[in-house]
Write a protein that holds these residues in place. Structure first.
Motif, PDB file in Angstrom:
ATOM      1  N   ASN A 179       0.828  -1.211   0.000  1.00 28.12           N
ATOM      2  CA  ASN A 179       0.000   0.000   0.000  1.00 28.12           C
ATOM      3  C   ASN A 179       0.860   1.258   0.000  1.00 28.12           C
ATOM      4  N   GLU A 180       1.961   1.190   0.748  1.00 30.03           N
ATOM      5  CA  GLU A 180       2.884   2.331   0.756  1.00 30.03           C
ATOM      6  C   GLU A 180       3.470   2.539  -0.638  1.00 30.03           C
ATOM      7  N   PHE A 181       3.791   1.450  -1.319  1.00 29.12           N
ATOM      8  CA  PHE A 181       4.336   1.532  -2.676  1.00 29.12           C
ATOM      9  C   PHE A 181       3.317   2.119  -3.646  1.00 29.12           C
ATOM     10  N   LYS A 182       2.040   1.724  -3.482  1.00 27.67           N
ATOM     11  CA  LYS A 182       0.970   2.228  -4.358  1.00 27.67           C
ATOM     12  C   LYS A 182       0.779   3.722  -4.173  1.00 27.67           C
ATOM     13  N   ASN A 183       0.749   4.173  -2.915  1.00 30.00           N
ATOM     14  CA  ASN A 183       0.621   5.614  -2.635  1.00 30.00           C
ATOM     15  C   ASN A 183       1.832   6.385  -3.160  1.00 30.00           C
ATOM     16  N   TYR A 184       2.980   5.750  -3.066  1.00 28.17           N
ATOM     17  CA  TYR A 184       4.228   6.345  -3.583  1.00 28.17           C
ATOM     18  C   TYR A 184       4.117   6.621  -5.086  1.00 28.17           C
ATOM     19  N   LEU A 185       3.541   5.676  -5.835  1.00 29.94           N
ATOM     20  CA  LEU A 185       3.366   5.865  -7.275  1.00 29.94           C
ATOM     21  C   LEU A 185       2.360   6.963  -7.579  1.00 29.94           C
ATOM     22  N   LYS A 186       1.310   7.082  -6.740  1.00 29.99           N
ATOM     23  CA  LYS A 186       0.314   8.142  -6.947  1.00 29.99           C
ATOM     24  C   LYS A 186       0.935   9.523  -6.785  1.00 29.99           C
ATOM     25  N   ILE A 187       1.858   9.651  -5.815  1.00 31.10           N
ATOM     26  CA  ILE A 187       2.523  10.940  -5.602  1.00 31.10           C
ATOM     27  C   ILE A 187       3.346  11.321  -6.833  1.00 31.10           C
ATOM     28  N   PHE A 188       3.940  10.328  -7.491  1.00 34.22           N
ATOM     29  CA  PHE A 188       4.677  10.587  -8.736  1.00 34.22           C
ATOM     30  C   PHE A 188       3.763  11.228  -9.768  1.00 34.22           C
ATOM     31  N   ASN A 189       2.547  10.661  -9.937  1.00 42.39           N
ATOM     32  CA  ASN A 189       1.611  11.204 -10.922  1.00 42.39           C
ATOM     33  C   ASN A 189       1.187  12.619 -10.566  1.00 42.39           C
ATOM     34  N   LEU A 190       0.886  12.833  -9.276  1.00 42.14           N
ATOM     35  CA  LEU A 190       0.447  14.164  -8.835  1.00 42.14           C
ATOM     36  C   LEU A 190       1.555  15.192  -9.047  1.00 42.14           C
ATOM     37  N   ALA A 191       2.793  14.806  -8.688  1.00 36.82           N
ATOM     38  CA  ALA A 191       3.916  15.742  -8.804  1.00 36.82           C
ATOM     39  C   ALA A 191       4.262  16.024 -10.265  1.00 36.82           C
ATOM     40  N   ARG A 192       4.036  15.048 -11.143  1.00 36.42           N
ATOM     41  CA  ARG A 192       4.423  15.212 -12.544  1.00 36.42           C
ATOM     42  C   ARG A 192       3.353  15.907 -13.368  1.00 36.42           C
ATOM     43  N   TYR A 193       2.081  15.636 -13.078  1.00 36.43           N
ATOM     44  CA  TYR A 193       1.034  16.113 -13.986  1.00 36.43           C
ATOM     45  C   TYR A 193       0.020  17.065 -13.327  1.00 36.43           C
ATOM     46  N   ALA A 194      -0.203  16.944 -12.031  1.00 39.10           N
ATOM     47  CA  ALA A 194      -1.232  17.772 -11.374  1.00 39.10           C
ATOM     48  C   ALA A 194      -0.595  18.994 -10.735  1.00 39.10           C
ATOM     49  N   ASP A 195      -1.444  19.870 -10.292  1.00 35.34           N
ATOM     50  CA  ASP A 195      -0.975  21.092  -9.638  1.00 35.34           C
ATOM     51  C   ASP A 195      -0.694  20.788  -8.172  1.00 35.34           C
ATOM     52  N   PHE A 196       0.328  20.004  -7.942  1.00 31.62           N
ATOM     53  CA  PHE A 196       0.681  19.553  -6.599  1.00 31.62           C
ATOM     54  C   PHE A 196       2.184  19.631  -6.431  1.00 31.62           C
ATOM     55  N   THR A 197       2.624  20.259  -5.349  1.00 33.95           N
ATOM     56  CA  THR A 197       4.059  20.408  -5.106  1.00 33.95           C
ATOM     57  C   THR A 197       4.398  19.826  -3.747  1.00 33.95           C
ATOM     58  N   PRO A 198       5.049  18.637  -3.709  1.00 35.55           N
ATOM     59  CA  PRO A 198       5.458  18.059  -2.418  1.00 35.55           C
ATOM     60  C   PRO A 198       6.489  18.966  -1.754  1.00 35.55           C
ATOM     61  N   ASP A 199       6.409  19.019  -0.410  1.00 35.96           N
ATOM     62  CA  ASP A 199       7.385  19.847   0.296  1.00 35.96           C
ATOM     63  C   ASP A 199       8.742  19.136   0.346  1.00 35.96           C
ATOM     64  N   LYS A 200       9.710  19.809   0.915  1.00 35.54           N
ATOM     65  CA  LYS A 200      11.083  19.306   0.912  1.00 35.54           C
ATOM     66  C   LYS A 200      11.211  17.993   1.674  1.00 35.54           C
ATOM     67  N   ILE A 201      10.513  17.901   2.818  1.00 36.40           N
ATOM     68  CA  ILE A 201      10.596  16.681   3.639  1.00 36.40           C
ATOM     69  C   ILE A 201       9.969  15.504   2.905  1.00 36.40           C
ATOM     70  N   GLU A 202       8.823  15.751   2.257  1.00 37.56           N
ATOM     71  CA  GLU A 202       8.151  14.677   1.522  1.00 37.56           C
ATOM     72  C   GLU A 202       8.989  14.225   0.322  1.00 37.56           C
ATOM     73  N   THR A 203       9.636  15.182  -0.333  1.00 41.35           N
ATOM     74  CA  THR A 203      10.496  14.847  -1.471  1.00 41.35           C
ATOM     75  C   THR A 203      11.692  14.019  -1.020  1.00 41.35           C
ATOM     76  N   GLU A 204      12.256  14.372   0.120  1.00 40.36           N
ATOM     77  CA  GLU A 204      13.381  13.596   0.657  1.00 40.36           C
ATOM     78  C   GLU A 204      12.946  12.178   1.013  1.00 40.36           C
ATOM     79  N   ASP A 205      11.732  12.049   1.613  1.00 35.72           N
ATOM     80  CA  ASP A 205      11.211  10.722   1.955  1.00 35.72           C
ATOM     81  C   ASP A 205      11.018   9.880   0.698  1.00 35.72           C
ATOM     82  N   ASN A 206      10.504  10.487  -0.367  1.00 35.19           N
ATOM     83  CA  ASN A 206      10.295   9.751  -1.616  1.00 35.19           C
ATOM     84  C   ASN A 206      11.627   9.333  -2.249  1.00 35.19           C
TER      85      ASN A 206
END
Length: 294
Positions: free
Chosen positions: A256-283
């Motif tokens: 489930n963590e892996f699945k959510n991880y892939l969703k964040i990739f889509n949001l960061a690449r195509y949607a108007d979503f900007t992960p913060d620095k801590i979240e980017t480091e975690d990814n």
């Protein structure tokens, strides 16, 4: 009286013509800096000539000697008032014997533009061998090699030293070959290549946008999965990629963590979503863990 006067005038003119002729002719001398040399020694052959007033030696001339090699040569005027030229030759003999430095034909141009020539005098030189007292046509007086007597101890020592040298050379060659082989294996390993690429990407995170960073991080993961498991992950959607890679996910990774991880990739690449620095480091850390375990 007139008849005697006429003869006197003729005599004066004759003497004048002789003197003028003698004065107008060139005067040549030649010398060597040494008359006895060893084979290969450089000999200085110097020619001095006084030319008629206004005459010049032609510089474009080819000179050669029968038994000598010309190492270098030059022509220069050493006196303008008397019009004296000096020809300097550095020559060397490669045969032993008594040789004559043959005459050279030297061309010059008179003051009225006509071409003239003169000959250099011959000089003799004795060429000796360094390894013999006699003379010969060429250098063949090398003495026969002496046989060296070597004791058994020295022979054994030479054999041992030769063996050790060969062992050292073989060891060095094998070590270098092994190092090159490991280096090539290191470069060819897709996991190491992917981890190095991810590390370089994270080092330059300040120089790229978040969208580009996530795109490249996804590209590194998908490229590694394609090579490691032989499927074209680059052409798949996120859900297709998840279904394809799911059987290979190790137990240490939560699905489930892996699945959510892939969703964040889509949001960061195509949607108007900007992960913060801590979240980017975690990814980034999660991606690195995936590459190490897959």
């Amino acid at each position: 009286m007139r008849k005697h006067f006429k003869y006197i005038i003729i005599a004066i003119l004759f003497v004048f013509c002789i003197c003028a002729s003698l004065y107008s002719r060139e005067k040549v001398s030649a010398s060597l800096n040494k008359n006895r040399v060893f084979v290969g020694d450089i000999i200085k052959f110097i020619v001095k000539v006084r030319l008629p007033h206004g005459a010049q030696i032609s510089a474009d001339q080819d000179f050669s000697f029968d038994d000598f090699d010309i190492i270098s040569s030059d022509i220069r005027r050493i006196s303008d008032a008397e019009n004296i030229y000096e020809l300097n030759f550095n020559i060397a003999a490669y045969k032993t014997g008594i040789f004559t430095v043959n005459q050279l034909t030297v061309f010059y141009i008179s003051s009225d533009g006509t071409n003239n020539l003169f000959f250099t005098p011959e000089v003799r030189v004795e060429v000796l061998s360094i390894i013999g007292s006699g003379t010969a046509e060429d250098i063949k007086d090398i003495k026969a090699l002496k046989k060296l007597r070597v004791g058994p101890v020295y022979v054994l020592l030479i054999v041992i030293m030769s063996f050790l040298f060969i062992v050292c050379v073989v060891s060095v060659v094998k070590a270098v070959a092994e190092r090159i082989k490991k280096s090539k294996q290191f470069e060819a390993d897709p996991k190491i290549k992917a981890l190095n690429a991810l590390n370089d990407l994270y080092k330059g995170i300040d120089g790229v946008s978040v969208r580009i960073f996530y795109y490249k991080m996804s590209e590194i993961l998908r490229t590694y999965a394609s090579k490691q498991y032989n499927f074209n992950a680059m052409e798949m959607t996120t859900s297709e990629f998840f279904d394809k890679i799911k059987p290979f996910i190790p137990r240490e990774i939560n699905i489930n963590e892996f699945k959510n991880y892939l969703k964040i990739f889509n949001l960061a690449r195509y949607a108007d979503f900007t992960p913060d620095k801590i979240e980017t480091e975690d990814n980034y850390i999660f991606t690195k863990k995936l590459l190490e375990l897959l």
